[in-house]
Design a protein around this motif. Structure first.
Motif, PDB file in Angstrom:
ATOM      1  N   LEU A  17     -20.238 -44.676 -22.478  1.00 42.77           N
ATOM      2  CA  LEU A  17     -19.282 -45.684 -22.022  1.00 42.77           C
ATOM      3  C   LEU A  17     -18.239 -45.974 -23.102  1.00 42.77           C
ATOM      4  CD1 LEU A  17     -21.499 -48.292 -20.173  1.00 42.77           C
ATOM      5  CD2 LEU A  17     -19.627 -46.979 -19.200  1.00 42.77           C
ATOM      6  N   GLN A  20     -15.509 -43.232 -23.308  1.00 43.47           N
ATOM      7  CA  GLN A  20     -14.677 -42.923 -22.149  1.00 43.47           C
ATOM      8  C   GLN A  20     -13.264 -43.443 -22.369  1.00 43.47           C
ATOM      9  OE1 GLN A  20     -16.631 -44.685 -18.778  1.00 43.47           O
ATOM     10  NE2 GLN A  20     -17.850 -42.865 -18.371  1.00 43.47           N
ATOM     11  N   ARG A  33     -14.566 -52.396 -13.601  1.00 40.92           N
ATOM     12  CA  ARG A  33     -15.454 -51.927 -14.671  1.00 40.92           C
ATOM     13  C   ARG A  33     -16.061 -53.125 -15.405  1.00 40.92           C
ATOM     14  NH1 ARG A  33     -15.387 -47.082 -18.272  1.00 40.92           N
ATOM     15  NH2 ARG A  33     -16.198 -47.734 -20.292  1.00 40.92           N
ATOM     16  N   LEU A  37     -19.984 -54.062 -15.626  1.00 41.82           N
ATOM     17  CA  LEU A  37     -20.643 -54.179 -16.925  1.00 41.82           C
ATOM     18  C   LEU A  37     -21.263 -55.564 -17.105  1.00 41.82           C
ATOM     19  CD1 LEU A  37     -18.076 -52.287 -19.170  1.00 41.82           C
ATOM     20  CD2 LEU A  37     -20.385 -51.535 -18.566  1.00 41.82           C
TER      21      LEU A  37
END
Length: 86
Positions: A17, A20, A33, A37
């Motif tokens: 993660l 990215q 996102r 998360l």
């Protein structure tokens, strides 16, 4: 020490993660996102609390484990017998 400074296992999900690229994501995708998360953080915290309650219950039943010896302590002496059994 920040969590970012801690070593991570290679291939760890958090490492994936963290590496990215975010440049290609739109504002809506970034918001989604963050929401996902945050939900995962909440799930992880809930599991940690459950594990803590389980440990506390076990310690209440069986007693707390003995504290670990300090790492600077010398090793325990080795018992040597003369082979006579006396």
């Amino acid at each position: 020490m920040d969590a970012d400074d801690l070593p991570r296992r290679k291939g760890d999900l958090v490492s994936q993660l963290a590496t990215q690229p975010l440049d290609s994501l739109s504002v809506d995708e970034l918001s989604l996102r963050i929401t996902l998360l945050e939900a995962e953080i909440a799930r992880t915290r809930a599991h940690r609390e459950k594990a803590g309650r389980t440990r506390a219950a076990a310690e209440a039943l069986f007693g707390a484990p003995p504290p670990a010896p300090p790492s600077s302590a010398p090793p325990p002496p080795v018992c040597q017998t003369g082979g006579t059994g006396r």
